[in-house]
Write a protein that holds these residues in place. Structure first.
Motif, PDB file in Angstrom:
ATOM      1  N   VAL A  46       5.682  42.569  34.818  1.00  0.00           N
ATOM      2  CA  VAL A  46       5.711  42.746  33.157  1.00  0.00           C
ATOM      3  C   VAL A  46       6.515  43.868  32.601  1.00  0.00           C
ATOM      4  CG1 VAL A  46       3.833  44.386  32.322  1.00  0.00           C
ATOM      5  CG2 VAL A  46       2.894  42.588  33.632  1.00  0.00           C
ATOM      6  N   ALA A  47       7.145  44.452  33.490  1.00  0.00           N
ATOM      7  CA  ALA A  47       8.520  45.429  32.753  1.00  0.00           C
ATOM      8  C   ALA A  47       8.959  44.802  32.206  1.00  0.00           C
ATOM      9  CB  ALA A  47       8.599  46.616  34.042  1.00  0.00           C
ATOM     10  N   THR A  48       9.994  44.113  33.151  1.00  0.00           N
ATOM     11  CA  THR A  48      11.027  43.103  32.444  1.00  0.00           C
ATOM     12  C   THR A  48      10.184  42.468  31.740  1.00  0.00           C
ATOM     13  OG1 THR A  48      11.483  42.813  34.747  1.00  0.00           O
ATOM     14  CG2 THR A  48      12.663  41.020  33.693  1.00  0.00           C
ATOM     15  N   GLU A  49       9.236  41.580  31.048  1.00  0.00           N
ATOM     16  CA  GLU A  49       8.372  40.689  29.968  1.00  0.00           C
ATOM     17  C   GLU A  49       8.838  41.457  29.346  1.00  0.00           C
ATOM     18  OE1 GLU A  49       7.003  37.554  30.286  1.00  0.00           O
ATOM     19  OE2 GLU A  49       6.168  37.344  28.009  1.00  0.00           O
ATOM     20  N   ARG A 109      -2.699  45.552  17.444  1.00  0.00           N
ATOM     21  CA  ARG A 109      -0.617  46.484  18.352  1.00  0.00           C
ATOM     22  C   ARG A 109      -0.507  45.723  19.702  1.00  0.00           C
ATOM     23  NH1 ARG A 109       3.191  48.638  16.291  1.00  0.00           N
ATOM     24  NH2 ARG A 109       4.583  49.544  17.636  1.00  0.00           N
ATOM     25  N   HIS A 110       0.583  45.329  19.178  1.00  0.00           N
ATOM     26  CA  HIS A 110       0.747  44.759  20.583  1.00  0.00           C
ATOM     27  C   HIS A 110       1.605  46.403  21.608  1.00  0.00           C
ATOM     28  CE1 HIS A 110       2.539  42.558  23.917  1.00  0.00           C
ATOM     29  NE2 HIS A 110       2.051  41.166  23.540  1.00  0.00           N
ATOM     30  N   PRO A 111       1.713  46.657  22.651  1.00  0.00           N
ATOM     31  CA  PRO A 111       2.113  47.422  23.473  1.00  0.00           C
ATOM     32  C   PRO A 111       3.691  47.015  23.411  1.00  0.00           C
ATOM     33  CG  PRO A 111       1.087  46.776  25.497  1.00  0.00           C
ATOM     34  CD  PRO A 111       0.481  46.022  24.111  1.00  0.00           C
ATOM     35  N   SER A 112       4.315  45.951  23.658  1.00  0.00           N
ATOM     36  CA  SER A 112       5.298  45.728  22.953  1.00  0.00           C
ATOM     37  C   SER A 112       6.524  46.082  21.763  1.00  0.00           C
ATOM     38  CB  SER A 112       6.332  44.660  24.175  1.00  0.00           C
ATOM     39  OG  SER A 112       5.632  44.435  25.519  1.00  0.00           O
ATOM     40  N   SER A 113       5.508  46.050  20.950  1.00  0.00           N
ATOM     41  CA  SER A 113       5.500  45.841  19.785  1.00  0.00           C
ATOM     42  C   SER A 113       6.909  47.043  19.596  1.00  0.00           C
ATOM     43  CB  SER A 113       4.377  45.867  19.111  1.00  0.00           C
ATOM     44  OG  SER A 113       5.136  45.473  16.933  1.00  0.00           O
ATOM     45  N   ILE A 114       7.597  46.460  18.087  1.00  0.00           N
ATOM     46  CA  ILE A 114       9.098  47.553  17.746  1.00  0.00           C
ATOM     47  C   ILE A 114       8.729  47.977  16.918  1.00  0.00           C
ATOM     48  CG2 ILE A 114      10.293  46.997  20.371  1.00  0.00           C
ATOM     49  CD1 ILE A 114      12.364  45.900  17.356  1.00  0.00           C
ATOM     50  N   HIS A 115       7.731  47.044  15.833  1.00  0.00           N
ATOM     51  CA  HIS A 115       7.669  47.211  14.285  1.00  0.00           C
ATOM     52  C   HIS A 115       6.716  48.499  14.492  1.00  0.00           C
ATOM     53  CE1 HIS A 115      10.656  43.977  14.183  1.00  0.00           C
ATOM     54  NE2 HIS A 115       9.539  43.312  14.819  1.00  0.00           N
TER      55      HIS A 115
END
Lengths: 96, 96, 96, 96, 96, 96, 96, 96, 96, 96
Positions: free
Chosen positions: C24-27, D86-92
């Motif tokens: 998950v972290a790498t993703e 919001r997605h936790p991996s979004s940078i926007h």
């Protein structure tokens, strides 16, 4: 780039047959022209169906869209588009 | 005669990776051999999927069946077979 | 060119949690990198699901495929790819 | 808040073409207006389909509903609504 | 705003019963707390199913998402989210 | 007892608009009357759809059937009925 | 009131056979008891399936739910519930 | 032998109401006659649907077919047939 | 009477191969015996699938059920049963 | 080679009955002719449906396609084609 397009033609009950046959003839001419140009790379009939499986070689999804909505029978079609790419086991250089 | 075969590979969670990678390598060799023989006429990857779209040129449904069940990854596959035939608008003599 | 990709993550019962959390972290790191590069143009969570809706801007279906199968969580994903193109009513020049 | 809306237009066989073309023109004007207002945030054509994928930024599900049923082509549409967040991996920062 | 959430619980064969019963108890406590807060507005069992129909009153799709993924049984659930809004024939002022 | 009823209205192309609007008005009056009686306990619009989610409190499946087929728009509806019962975690005494 | 319940039993691969056969025996005893009580009014096997079609006569959806989740094989079942009522052409007074 | 038959009636928009009501009346008379003969053993309305669940006791699939296609409303019906047999836990001698 | 039965065999990952091959052999012997008896009238492989299409000639749905659940591979099968009858255009007296 | 073909006839509401009955009679004559020729090897009615299950013995998918689209009722049919081959347990030499 390559897209598989599966087209199924649903002719509405009560469609004017003269108009429809003209549309079929224009569609055939257009399909032959696009095959000669290399854009409509493959065209197969699905056995038992008024449907085809086609492989298109186009520059973009947008070019594919313009081509498809310009087909005379498009208004009667269910269309399914699948983006293809080179398979790691393919031996054909032009299968991209 | 031509058949479209759509294969989707579902690798079970917990499969032994060494065995699986050997099966993948054998599958690749077999696919290349069948392409060179003209039997596996086209092989494309479906973008984003562990799946392919293939066109086979075989003598009968039975010959297709033997070929498919002999693939090393067959046991992990969902397989869909569609019988194709010549489209009246095709300009390619070998598209049968 | 643009593709909508819908990814749903199905975590198998009994997966090793330490390994999974590392994946998950790498993703997450990979998703941020691809967003900064402009390739992973949009990334939204589907409310209530372990799933996302993404818009990718890539050079070809093949480039999209390489990118997706390289994601650490790809092996747990159901993936649906939809080719997009410019809408005639769009006012955004970069929506292609 | 953001909603993905997938609209597919099914034009009934035998619809009056003059009326329909006026509805299409009004729909286009309305779509452009809503895009300029920031409400209809994205609008893409699905390649090969009389369909679009849209992202709306609205104050509530009720506001989305009023907007959609006010579209001139709504009566011909199949509509699918998906609530996004919001997605936790979004940078926007504006992808909420 | 209101969302209908339909949750179906699929308990994997072989799950540890002690852990599972603790998760069920924690889920129950959390559901009661959220009902008292007015967030989980309605909660009904679907007759014959390990499933419920729920109405949530939340500030945003994002708030709904955080709430759902925080439920102890979420990892076993299939979840379907439907955005609701006020019906023009509703007589209830709090049905929004 | 409680039933969830999901109604989707499909208006046929070419329906007489005067008659239809009268049916809509009668439906609205009937829905309000049944809500005041406590029978049609909840009525929500599904965002983006000509559809509703309703909760009915009736004496039997037969009473529900009579009520639904008596609605003026019933002939245009797809109807899905789900029997509900009290959830063990519900804190609302009237959620049965 | 009457409900049709369709139960399909999915026995997981690797279930302990001794335990399972005991559950089958207990299920049979319970089904016979409920039939004698008139609650489980009809019980038919679906030809070729590990499945049945049943008609239950219960006081409420809640009573049906308690009965079903108490069956020893419930944890292996897919269950579909359909609320029935008297048909206007029925001549049987007890078909409600 | 017993068959479950699920019939759903789809009345086309614009059907002649006088003719249709006569067909409904003839259907009702025929259903009552077949129930008295013991052939149409059970007939239940599905709550909320223009549909029924029926149990037929006939000599063969062919006898069932002749009976069904002879029903006045057959031309409007979707029909699903399920072959039933005696359940090992049934206590009713006539449930075959 | 005739029934079409479509059987699909799903072999679980990790099944014991020795046991499974014995079950396959017993299944083959049983299928041959039932064909010689005229009960299993036709048996075809579906090309590309671990599946068959079969026509059974049995005395009742119950006899069909007993026969099917007695097959050694039944526990791995998805089974679909379709009741057949004589077609008015059939010229074969034994196609019933 | 053998193909299973499943045909379902959907007669449009409002079709001219005289024309339709002539098409039915021509279809019957054609079906009988093809059965006598050994091409249409089996023809069964699906109980309760305006549908049949057929087995065709043809030289190629193309021959099957020509045969099917030449049937007078083809324009009303949904058609599903399944390629068959010899089953390893078949005892019938002509089941190929």
């Amino acid at each position: 780039m390559l897209f598989m397009v599966e087209m199924t033609v649903n002719v509405p009950h009560g469609v004017d047959q003269t108009t429809f046959q003209q549309e079929v003839a224009t569609e055939k001419a257009r399909a032959e022209e696009l095959q000669r140009a290399g854009t409509w790379r493959h065209l197969w009939r699905v056995a038992g169906q008024y449907a085809n499986v086609s492989i298109f070689d186009v520059e973009s999804p947008g070019a594919l869209h313009e081509l498809l909505i310009g087909l005379p029978l498009y208004k009667y079609m269910d269309v399914k588009v699948t983006a293809l790419c080179r398979h790691p086991s393919s031996i054909h250089t032009n299968d991209q």
